[in-house]
Scaffold this active site. Structure first.
Site, PDB file in Angstrom:
ATOM      1  N   HIS A  49      -5.330  -4.600 -11.219  1.00 13.67           N
ATOM      2  CA  HIS A  49      -5.884  -4.252  -9.915  1.00 13.67           C
ATOM      3  C   HIS A  49      -7.400  -4.242 -10.019  1.00 13.67           C
ATOM      4  O   HIS A  49      -7.968  -3.858 -11.040  1.00 13.67           O
ATOM      5  CB  HIS A  49      -5.367  -2.863  -9.513  1.00 13.67           C
ATOM      6  CG  HIS A  49      -5.934  -2.347  -8.234  1.00 13.67           C
ATOM      7  ND1 HIS A  49      -7.009  -1.485  -8.187  1.00 13.67           N
ATOM      8  CD2 HIS A  49      -5.562  -2.541  -6.946  1.00 13.67           C
ATOM      9  CE1 HIS A  49      -7.274  -1.168  -6.932  1.00 13.67           C
ATOM     10  NE2 HIS A  49      -6.422  -1.805  -6.162  1.00 13.67           N
ATOM     11  N   HIS A  72       0.815  -1.228   0.000  1.00  9.99           N
ATOM     12  CA  HIS A  72       0.000   0.000   0.000  1.00  9.99           C
ATOM     13  C   HIS A  72       0.842   1.268   0.000  1.00  9.99           C
ATOM     14  O   HIS A  72       0.465   2.282   0.597  1.00  9.99           O
ATOM     15  CB  HIS A  72      -0.961  -0.005   1.196  1.00  9.99           C
ATOM     16  CG  HIS A  72      -2.206  -0.807   0.926  1.00  9.99           C
ATOM     17  ND1 HIS A  72      -2.701  -1.746   1.826  1.00  9.99           N
ATOM     18  CD2 HIS A  72      -3.072  -0.818  -0.124  1.00  9.99           C
ATOM     19  CE1 HIS A  72      -3.802  -2.289   1.328  1.00  9.99           C
ATOM     20  NE2 HIS A  72      -4.039  -1.741   0.146  1.00  9.99           N
TER      21      HIS A  72
END
Length: 396
Positions: free
Chosen positions: A305, A205
């Site tokens: 993604h 992240h």
């Protein structure tokens, strides 16, 4: 160019006559959708989910449509893409990327319906019979090795052959020594639980400063991970190549970029081994195909993604079938309430061996069930992944 030309003959879908948006609330996040109508009575849909700005993206999508789409022929995808991107002059950043992506999906849905073929037939056809997916979102519980291990086993038992998770809690820049140990213990517990034959991907992240990222390369090496995703902030993209050279496993990333222009430095610096464009963020079918081709020239693989709804999973499967350098596709579908699937009749299911097969219905094969949307309005939930307990995904 950059204005709608109604003098050219329209294709079999007709011309765009109306655009509307819808929002669906869930316990995790709000999902956003666009539906585009034509004067031939067809409608096409796309996903415009933004992690925290769905209402704003819906408003932007409708504004963009009013300025750049009404009267257009949905078969003119390249011109429409350019008009939506360039026509507002200041582009639009992340929200503009999401709006453009969903509208591009809807154009392809309209084309497929008008021609009576699945969308993947319009985007390169199929170079595989199915798309392999990996599970994310399965670890929404206490950050405890036994809890994560049990949830990992449950997920593998559903047929998934690959999992991804973020073990790092609220980590930012650095990890305190106790937090570092805990994070590594979580990875160790999950790897032991799922065994050596299941792929395990670790999500960063974009959390860490370079020294911590380098330390994590050493700590993660014993667990045979398939990739380390976004270990560094993208404000430090020039350091990705340095980190990649030190890693014993692939480095992945790219979900933060919304088109080939934003990806330009990633490619120029050879920042990653695997790019992760999002079909609902990076420009839809029209742009992601280009990104995949550029990645191929750099010897990079593509793992889209997809922290979105089952519609984006279906969209991504259509795209992935025609991407030669596809690796695997992300899905959060297992995290979602049953009514989400009721709201999106026709989405492609994940099989019991962790794959999604060839679509057969014209277009995307999905419609929006308005009555389900009416029963589940937006919740406006927010969870901060730099706040302790974010992985429970129960913030409001």
């Amino acid at each position: 160019m950059l204005t709608v030309d109604t003098t050219r003959p329209a294709g079999p879908a007709g011309r765009i006559s109306r655009v509307e948006t819808l929002q669906l609330g869930t316990a995790w996040r709000d999902f956003g959708y666009v539906r585009v109508h034509t004067d031939e009575g067809l409608s096409g849909i796309g996903e415009i989910t933004h992690p925290y700005r769905v209402a704003e993206v819906c408003a932007l999508t409708e504004s963009l449509a009013g300025r750049h789409l009404l009267g257009a022929d949905p078969f003119d995808t390249e011109e429409i893409w350019l008009r939506l991107y360039q026509g507002d002059f200041l582009r639009g950043g992340d929200m503009g990327g999401v709006a453009l992506s969903g509208l591009d999906q809807a154009m392809h849905d309209l084309m497929g319906k008008a021609l009576g073929v699945p969308v993947y037939r319009l985007t390169g056809g199929a170079c595989r019979d199915r798309v392999r997916v990996y599970a994310n979102g399965w670890y929404n519980g206490e950050r405890d090795p036994d809890v994560f291990a049990a949830k990992a086993r449950e997920t593998v038992a559903k047929g998934y052959s690959a999992l991804k998770f973020d073990p790092f809690g609220p980590g930012l820049h650095e990890l305190e020594r106790a937090e570092l140990r805990r994070s590594v213990e979580l990875v160790a517990a999950v790897r032991e639980a799922i065994g050596p034959d299941i792929d395990l991907f670790i999500e960063g992240h974009a959390r860490f400063a370079m020294p911590t990222a380098v330390r994590l390369l050493r700590e993660l090496e014993p667990f045979d991970i398939g990739w380390f995703e976004e270990p560094l902030p993208w404000t430090h993209i020039e350091r990705y190549a340095e980190l990649r050279r030190r890693a014993a496993f692939p480095i992945s990333g790219g979900e933060h970029f919304h088109n080939r222009y934003e990806y330009k430095q990633l490619f120029a610096t050879e920042a990653v081994d695997i790019i992760q464009p999002d079909l609902s963020m990076a420009g839809g079918f029209t742009e992601v195909r280009k990104l995949a081709a550029i990645a191929d020239t750099h010897g990079m693989l593509v793992a889209p993604h997809n922290s979105n709804s089952p519609l984006c999973t279906t969209v991504s499967v259509h795209a992935g079938l025609g991407i030669p350098n596809l690796k695997i596709l992300e899905t959060f579908d297992g995290l979602l309430e049953p009514y989400v699937f009721d709201a999106l009749p026709g989405v492609l299911p994940v099989s019991d061996d962790g794959h999604v097969g060839l679509p057969t219905a014209p277009g995307l094969g999905v419609e929006l069930a308005d009555e389900v949307f009416a029963e589940h309005p937006p919740t406006h939930r927010f969870w901060n992944m730099f706040e302790d307990g974010w992985e429970k995904r129960d913030r409001k």
